[in-house]
Design a protein around this motif. Structure first.
Motif, mmCIF file in Angstrom:
data_model
loop_
_atom_site.group_PDB
_atom_site.id
_atom_site.type_symbol
_atom_site.label_atom_id
_atom_site.label_comp_id
_atom_site.label_asym_id
_atom_site.label_seq_id
_atom_site.Cartn_x
_atom_site.Cartn_y
_atom_site.Cartn_z
ATOM 1 N N ASP A 57 25.146 50.728 -12.411
ATOM 2 C CA ASP A 57 24.609 49.376 -12.256
ATOM 3 C C ASP A 57 23.087 49.422 -12.298
ATOM 4 O O ASP A 57 22.466 50.362 -11.796
ATOM 5 C CB ASP A 57 25.029 48.758 -10.917
ATOM 6 N N LYS A 58 22.482 48.399 -12.849
ATOM 7 C CA LYS A 58 21.029 48.289 -12.830
ATOM 8 C C LYS A 58 20.557 47.550 -11.582
ATOM 9 O O LYS A 58 19.462 47.773 -11.100
ATOM 10 C CB LYS A 58 20.532 47.590 -14.096
ATOM 11 N N LEU A 59 21.403 46.675 -11.068
ATOM 12 C CA LEU A 59 21.067 45.939 -9.855
ATOM 13 C C LEU A 59 22.347 45.394 -9.263
ATOM 14 O O LEU A 59 23.226 44.903 -9.978
ATOM 15 C CB LEU A 59 20.105 44.790 -10.154
ATOM 16 N N SER A 60 22.474 45.496 -7.941
ATOM 17 C CA SER A 60 23.662 44.971 -7.280
ATOM 18 C C SER A 60 23.635 43.453 -7.259
ATOM 19 O O SER A 60 22.601 42.836 -7.024
ATOM 20 C CB SER A 60 23.743 45.500 -5.841
ATOM 21 N N THR A 61 24.770 42.847 -7.527
ATOM 22 C CA THR A 61 24.875 41.386 -7.450
ATOM 23 C C THR A 61 25.258 40.934 -6.045
ATOM 24 O O THR A 61 25.312 39.751 -5.776
ATOM 25 C CB THR A 61 25.929 40.875 -8.449
ATOM 26 N N LYS A 62 25.538 41.891 -5.166
ATOM 27 C CA LYS A 62 26.005 41.561 -3.822
ATOM 28 C C LYS A 62 24.978 41.870 -2.738
ATOM 29 O O LYS A 62 25.224 41.622 -1.560
ATOM 30 C CB LYS A 62 27.287 42.358 -3.518
ATOM 31 N N ALA A 63 23.828 42.437 -3.126
ATOM 32 C CA ALA A 63 22.881 42.963 -2.144
ATOM 33 C C ALA A 63 22.477 41.927 -1.103
ATOM 34 O O ALA A 63 22.297 42.251 0.077
ATOM 35 C CB ALA A 63 21.643 43.510 -2.849
ATOM 36 N N GLN A 64 22.305 40.662 -1.509
ATOM 37 C CA GLN A 64 21.863 39.631 -0.573
ATOM 38 C C GLN A 64 23.011 39.020 0.223
ATOM 39 O O GLN A 64 22.782 38.206 1.119
ATOM 40 C CB GLN A 64 21.142 38.524 -1.360
ATOM 41 N N ALA A 65 24.236 39.430 -0.094
ATOM 42 C CA ALA A 65 25.395 38.807 0.546
ATOM 43 C C ALA A 65 25.777 39.455 1.868
ATOM 44 O O ALA A 65 26.584 38.901 2.613
ATOM 45 C CB ALA A 65 26.596 38.849 -0.407
ATOM 46 N N TYR A 66 25.190 40.596 2.192
ATOM 47 C CA TYR A 66 25.573 41.316 3.401
ATOM 48 C C TYR A 66 24.611 41.009 4.547
ATOM 49 O O TYR A 66 23.419 41.286 4.460
ATOM 50 C CB TYR A 66 25.594 42.826 3.130
ATOM 51 N N ASP A 67 25.145 40.426 5.607
ATOM 52 C CA ASP A 67 24.327 40.162 6.793
ATOM 53 C C ASP A 67 23.977 41.449 7.518
ATOM 54 O O ASP A 67 22.875 41.596 8.046
ATOM 55 C CB ASP A 67 25.066 39.207 7.738
ATOM 56 N N ARG A 68 24.947 42.371 7.546
ATOM 57 C CA ARG A 68 24.754 43.655 8.213
ATOM 58 C C ARG A 68 25.195 44.771 7.274
ATOM 59 O O ARG A 68 26.293 45.326 7.414
ATOM 60 C CB ARG A 68 25.551 43.713 9.515
#
Length: 388
Positions: A92-103
């Motif tokens: 992957d070049k960039l995660s599409t989920k990175a901002q979705a995790y609170d913790r």
């Protein structure tokens, strides 16, 4: 519940922010990877067993593992991705989920490490260790991650590095307790198991990624046939690949096979001057076979020799399973026909000193023509090669 002492390194010789490349050769030496000397797989597994995992962290590891698998790699989630971009897989070049995790899991790991270092006298030791972990080739391997039921917590173990098929693991219980148990591949097929091991394939582009970048790369059919001169130039294609066994312990994950062919492309020399213009080339690509794919015929349609003329009599063929070691080469030769005589042209095919050699030798044009399109056994691997 705590199990023994962690093997923390001396902070005085660690430097924060140290970044290194992925090691393809298994356990690195302190001279080659100075920070890795302070990161052991056992201590990382123990640390993960003390983290209060929940569905969000489980989903994150699943996201990274399945993304890697979708990109043509194993079901693996590298620590460097875990810290830099949660949920990102190999390729992957960039995660599409990175901002979705609170913790994200990295926060829990940081908290657990700092708690462990709280009694240490050296300032910054926890941060130095964490920086070292984030720069290492350590990863979480989750076989069968696609089958996770969305709630069950994992058993966490690590690659013992001795070829064993069972190892101690730590079961995370819903009430927060941890218990020891022995882990084997059968358990990993029945419930979530995280194996802490080292990455061995991220430095290489998978066939999947190569084809995404160039849809025509290695394409054994379609438009590639249109440009060929009828009857003069053929193309050698690897139609399918089947591995009949793995070469390493299951703790190390799936197998990375490397297929390498040394040949002289489009050889049509008619004079001495033309003869001198030709130099050998090597086709080199990686085939990842996950644990569940052993015995399964995998279609590839990858080109091994794009321009096989009548004057090309043989090619050198090397099939290995990556096991690391020092970089070396196999001194082989391809054979061409020039002025009614056969000549061998030397070619160096890359090889690592500890690689398992599945098969190596010469493939002649007569052999290829005889078995074109048929299943042929090369050691513990079955291939379908076709000259089209």
């Amino acid at each position: 519940m705590k199990y023994g002492k962690f093997l923390w390194g001396a902070a005085g010789v660690l430097f924060a922010g140290l970044v290194v490349g992925c090691d393809k050769y298994g356990e690195p030496s302190p001279e080659e990877r100075p920070e890795a000397a302070f990161i052991t797989l056992e201590e990382v597994a123990q640390l993960l067993s003390e983290v209060a995992l929940g569905p969000e962290q489980m989903a994150e590891v699943k996201e990274g593992s399945t993304a890697s698998a979708g990109n043509g790699y194993d079901e693996e989630y590298r620590m460097r991705d875990l810290f830099a971009s949660p949920g990102m897989g190999v390729g992957d070049k960039l995660s599409t989920k990175a901002q979705a995790y609170d913790r994200p899991l990295r926060d829990l790991i940081r908290e657990a490490a700092r708690e462990r270092f709280a009694t240490k006298s050296a300032d910054g030791e926890a941060d130095a260790w964490l920086d070292s972990l984030a720069a290492s080739d350590v990863q979480i391997y989750w076989p069968g991650s696609e089958n996770w039921d969305g709630s069950r917590l994992p058993v966490i173990t690590y690659d013992p590095g001795d070829g064993a098929d069972r190892n101690e693991g730590y079961e995370l219980l819903p009430d927060g307790r941890v218990r020891k148990l022995m882990v084997d591949e059968q358990m990993a097929s029945e419930r979530p198991v995280w194996v802490v091991n080292r990455n061995s394939d991220a430095d290489y582009k998978s066939l999947e990624l190569l084809r995404r970048e160039d849809p025509n790369w290695g394409n054994g059919g379609g438009e590639i046939l249109v440009t060929k001169a009828e009857g003069e130039i053929k193309t050698l294609v690897l139609r399918s690949f089947k591995a009949h066994r793995h070469y390493d312990s299951w703790f190390a994950g799936g197998a990375e096979f490397f297929c390498r062919v040394g040949s002289v492309e489009n050889f049509k020399a008619a004079t001495d001057a033309e003869m001198q213009q030709y130099v050998p080339s090597v086709t080199d690509f990686m085939i990842v076979v996950r644990r569940g794919q052993v015995g399964e015929e995998l279609p590839f349609n990858a080109v091994l020799v794009s321009e096989w003329t009548k004057q090309l009599l043989s090619v050198a063929f090397l099939l290995t399973e990556d096991d690391g070691g020092k970089k070396t080469s196999w001194k082989a030769s391809a054979t061409v026909k020039y002025n009614s005589k056969s000549y061998g042209i030397d070619v160096d095919i890359p090889l690592n000193s500890r690689d398992d050699i599945v098969w190596r030798g010469t493939l002649t044009s007569d052999y290829i023509k005889k078995y074109s399109g048929q299943k042929v056994r090369f050691g513990d691997v079955e291939l379908v090669l076709e000259l089209i």
